[in-house]
Write a protein that holds these residues in place. Structure first.
Motif, PDB file in Angstrom:
ATOM      1  N   ARG A  39      33.682  50.438  39.443  1.00 28.42           N
ATOM      2  CA  ARG A  39      34.438  51.134  38.539  1.00 28.42           C
ATOM      3  C   ARG A  39      35.712  51.550  39.286  1.00 28.42           C
ATOM      4  NH1 ARG A  39      31.115  55.156  35.068  1.00 28.42           N
ATOM      5  NH2 ARG A  39      29.385  54.534  36.525  1.00 28.42           N
ATOM      6  N   VAL A  40      35.546  52.356  40.259  1.00 27.38           N
ATOM      7  CA  VAL A  40      36.770  52.644  41.077  1.00 27.38           C
ATOM      8  C   VAL A  40      37.630  51.701  41.711  1.00 27.38           C
ATOM      9  CG1 VAL A  40      37.302  54.207  43.083  1.00 27.38           C
ATOM     10  CG2 VAL A  40      35.589  54.944  41.575  1.00 27.38           C
ATOM     11  N   ALA A  41      37.204  50.703  42.124  1.00 24.52           N
ATOM     12  CA  ALA A  41      37.898  49.692  42.572  1.00 24.52           C
ATOM     13  C   ALA A  41      38.874  48.916  41.395  1.00 24.52           C
ATOM     14  CB  ALA A  41      36.947  48.664  43.021  1.00 24.52           C
ATOM     15  N   LEU A  42      38.151  48.844  40.202  1.00 30.26           N
ATOM     16  CA  LEU A  42      38.735  48.427  39.015  1.00 30.26           C
ATOM     17  C   LEU A  42      39.790  49.210  38.658  1.00 30.26           C
ATOM     18  CD1 LEU A  42      38.953  46.707  36.378  1.00 30.26           C
ATOM     19  CD2 LEU A  42      37.449  47.966  35.394  1.00 30.26           C
ATOM     20  N   MET A  43      39.489  50.514  38.444  1.00 29.98           N
ATOM     21  CA  MET A  43      40.698  51.461  37.991  1.00 29.98           C
ATOM     22  C   MET A  43      41.815  51.423  38.977  1.00 29.98           C
ATOM     23  SD  MET A  43      41.922  53.004  35.610  1.00 29.98           S
ATOM     24  CE  MET A  43      40.609  52.955  34.465  1.00 29.98           C
ATOM     25  N   ARG A  44      41.492  51.373  40.551  1.00 29.14           N
ATOM     26  CA  ARG A  44      42.713  51.483  41.268  1.00 29.14           C
ATOM     27  C   ARG A  44      43.607  50.276  41.337  1.00 29.14           C
ATOM     28  NH1 ARG A  44      40.708  50.914  47.556  1.00 29.14           N
ATOM     29  NH2 ARG A  44      40.241  48.795  46.802  1.00 29.14           N
ATOM     30  N   MET A  45      42.937  49.013  41.006  1.00 29.64           N
ATOM     31  CA  MET A  45      43.824  47.789  40.732  1.00 29.64           C
ATOM     32  C   MET A  45      44.616  47.985  39.455  1.00 29.64           C
ATOM     33  SD  MET A  45      43.824  44.976  38.779  1.00 29.64           S
ATOM     34  CE  MET A  45      41.975  44.678  38.233  1.00 29.64           C
ATOM     35  N   LEU A  46      44.137  48.696  38.425  1.00 26.93           N
ATOM     36  CA  LEU A  46      44.736  48.653  37.155  1.00 26.93           C
ATOM     37  C   LEU A  46      45.964  49.570  37.285  1.00 26.93           C
ATOM     38  CD1 LEU A  46      41.994  48.624  34.435  1.00 26.93           C
ATOM     39  CD2 LEU A  46      43.525  46.765  35.066  1.00 26.93           C
ATOM     40  N   LEU A  47      45.972  50.807  38.145  1.00 25.12           N
ATOM     41  CA  LEU A  47      46.944  51.543  38.296  1.00 25.12           C
ATOM     42  C   LEU A  47      47.937  51.118  38.959  1.00 25.12           C
ATOM     43  CD1 LEU A  47      44.947  54.907  39.374  1.00 25.12           C
ATOM     44  CD2 LEU A  47      46.080  54.500  37.239  1.00 25.12           C
ATOM     45  N   SER A  48      47.914  50.002  39.649  1.00 22.84           N
ATOM     46  CA  SER A  48      49.179  49.223  39.975  1.00 22.84           C
ATOM     47  C   SER A  48      49.975  48.274  39.383  1.00 22.84           C
ATOM     48  CB  SER A  48      48.618  48.358  41.293  1.00 22.84           C
ATOM     49  OG  SER A  48      47.761  47.101  40.792  1.00 22.84           O
ATOM     50  N   GLU A  49      49.308  48.525  37.914  1.00 20.82           N
ATOM     51  CA  GLU A  49      50.010  47.984  36.817  1.00 20.82           C
ATOM     52  C   GLU A  49      50.248  46.370  37.165  1.00 20.82           C
ATOM     53  OE1 GLU A  49      53.482  49.897  35.970  1.00 20.82           O
ATOM     54  OE2 GLU A  49      52.485  51.861  35.294  1.00 20.82           O
ATOM     55  N   PRO A  50      49.196  45.579  37.261  1.00 20.23           N
ATOM     56  CA  PRO A  50      49.361  44.245  37.619  1.00 20.23           C
ATOM     57  C   PRO A  50      49.693  43.477  36.065  1.00 20.23           C
ATOM     58  CG  PRO A  50      47.011  44.819  37.263  1.00 20.23           C
ATOM     59  CD  PRO A  50      47.835  46.165  37.478  1.00 20.23           C
ATOM     60  N   ARG A  51      50.292  42.277  36.254  1.00 12.98           N
ATOM     61  CA  ARG A  51      50.725  41.466  35.218  1.00 12.98           C
ATOM     62  C   ARG A  51      49.590  40.364  34.969  1.00 12.98           C
ATOM     63  NH1 ARG A  51      56.252  39.746  37.030  1.00 12.98           N
ATOM     64  NH2 ARG A  51      56.381  38.559  35.459  1.00 12.98           N
ATOM     65  N   ALA A  52      48.623  40.327  35.850  1.00 11.16           N
ATOM     66  CA  ALA A  52      47.642  39.449  35.516  1.00 11.16           C
ATOM     67  C   ALA A  52      46.443  39.869  36.499  1.00 11.16           C
ATOM     68  CB  ALA A  52      48.026  37.817  35.744  1.00 11.16           C
ATOM     69  N   LEU A  53      45.162  39.160  36.154  1.00 12.14           N
ATOM     70  CA  LEU A  53      44.055  39.596  36.756  1.00 12.14           C
ATOM     71  C   LEU A  53      43.205  38.452  37.094  1.00 12.14           C
ATOM     72  CD1 LEU A  53      41.831  41.662  37.769  1.00 12.14           C
ATOM     73  CD2 LEU A  53      41.201  41.932  35.255  1.00 12.14           C
ATOM     74  N   LEU A  54      42.751  38.588  38.582  1.00 15.39           N
ATOM     75  CA  LEU A  54      41.945  37.375  39.165  1.00 15.39           C
ATOM     76  C   LEU A  54      40.652  38.147  39.486  1.00 15.39           C
ATOM     77  CD1 LEU A  54      44.248  35.684  41.516  1.00 15.39           C
ATOM     78  CD2 LEU A  54      43.799  35.350  39.196  1.00 15.39           C
ATOM     79  N   LEU A  55      39.344  37.652  39.290  1.00 13.64           N
ATOM     80  CA  LEU A  55      37.840  37.932  39.550  1.00 13.64           C
ATOM     81  C   LEU A  55      37.299  37.010  40.293  1.00 13.64           C
ATOM     82  CD1 LEU A  55      36.875  38.938  35.877  1.00 13.64           C
ATOM     83  CD2 LEU A  55      38.184  40.402  37.632  1.00 13.64           C
ATOM     84  N   ASP A  56      37.109  37.349  41.630  1.00 12.86           N
ATOM     85  CA  ASP A  56      36.560  36.402  42.401  1.00 12.86           C
ATOM     86  C   ASP A  56      34.853  36.870  42.627  1.00 12.86           C
ATOM     87  OD1 ASP A  56      35.829  34.456  44.469  1.00 12.86           O
ATOM     88  OD2 ASP A  56      37.229  35.017  45.911  1.00 12.86           O
ATOM     89  N   GLU A  57      33.988  36.258  42.083  1.00 12.53           N
ATOM     90  CA  GLU A  57      32.728  36.706  41.715  1.00 12.53           C
ATOM     91  C   GLU A  57      32.477  38.208  41.901  1.00 12.53           C
ATOM     92  OE1 GLU A  57      30.395  34.244  41.787  1.00 12.53           O
ATOM     93  OE2 GLU A  57      31.200  32.523  42.380  1.00 12.53           O
TER      94      GLU A  57
END
Length: 211
Positions: free
Chosen positions: A143-161
């Protein structure tokens, strides 16, 4: 051009042999699941999108994000978020400091602390800012890894397994969390997975490579 993430007649080759060929558009909030056996080129496709394709590969076609061609842009300029099977938190930083790493530079210390506190509350981890990542469960780290990524305000998301290292209950919880956040933010998502249950939970189109 349409908003979202477009793979415009993308072809990736190695030593003259085509590894991946894909021509798809992923709308904002939609999840495209990419499935297939190991070694078929799923992670290679993601590396093309993030701008980290190994020199041994060549590609034709274009990667478009919200209509802009990012095929040759530097990785840090693409604003593509990615989550892996491993959480990849910085072990020497607190939970709050890990989240701060995702924030853009600038703003007062108080403002950054507020954003971190709000982010932790959003993922059900209020008060965890000073915690050592080593004391977290696997689900909490994810959950922390997800939120850290979202805080960077990405415009698209990739999920690798991204969910494969979690037990069944945590996996279901994280899938809902990730897909809900992507829909709320209007992020196009490409998910690489071996697990049909991941694709079923995403509810979007499915592409099978090497099939």
């Amino acid at each position: 051009m349409a908003d979202g993430l477009t793979l415009d007649r993308v072809s990736i080759t190695r030593a003259g042999r085509e590894v991946v060929a894909l021509d798809r558009h992923v709308a904002p909030g939609e999840v495209l699941s990419v499935m297939g056996p190991s070694g078929v080129g799923k992670s290679t496709l993601l590396s093309l999108i993030t701008g980290t394709l190994a020199p041994a590969f060549r590609f034709d076609g274009r990667v478009l994000l919200d209509g802009a061609d990012i095929s040759r842009a530097a990785p840090e300029a693409r604003r593509i978020g990615i989550l892996f099977q491993d959480d990849l938190l910085f072990p020497h930083l607190s939970v709050g400091a890990n989240l701060a790493f995702g924030l853009s530079p600038g703003g007062s210390a108080a403002e950054r602390r507020r954003k971190i506190a709000e982010a932790l509350e959003e993922i059900g981890m209020a008060g965890f800012a000073e915690r050592d990542p080593a004391t977290l469960s696997g689900g909490q780290k994810a959950r922390v890894a997800l939120m850290r990524m979202l805080l960077s305000e990405p415009r698209a998301l990739l999920l690798d397994e991204a969910f494969s290292g979690l037990d069944a209950d945590r996996r279901d919880q994280m899938r809902r969390l990730v897909f809900d956040r992507a829909r709320d933010r209007g992020l196009p998502v490409i998910m690489v997975t071996h697990d049909k249950a991941d694709a079923d939970a995403a509810g979007g189109p499915v592409v099978t490579l090497g099939g």
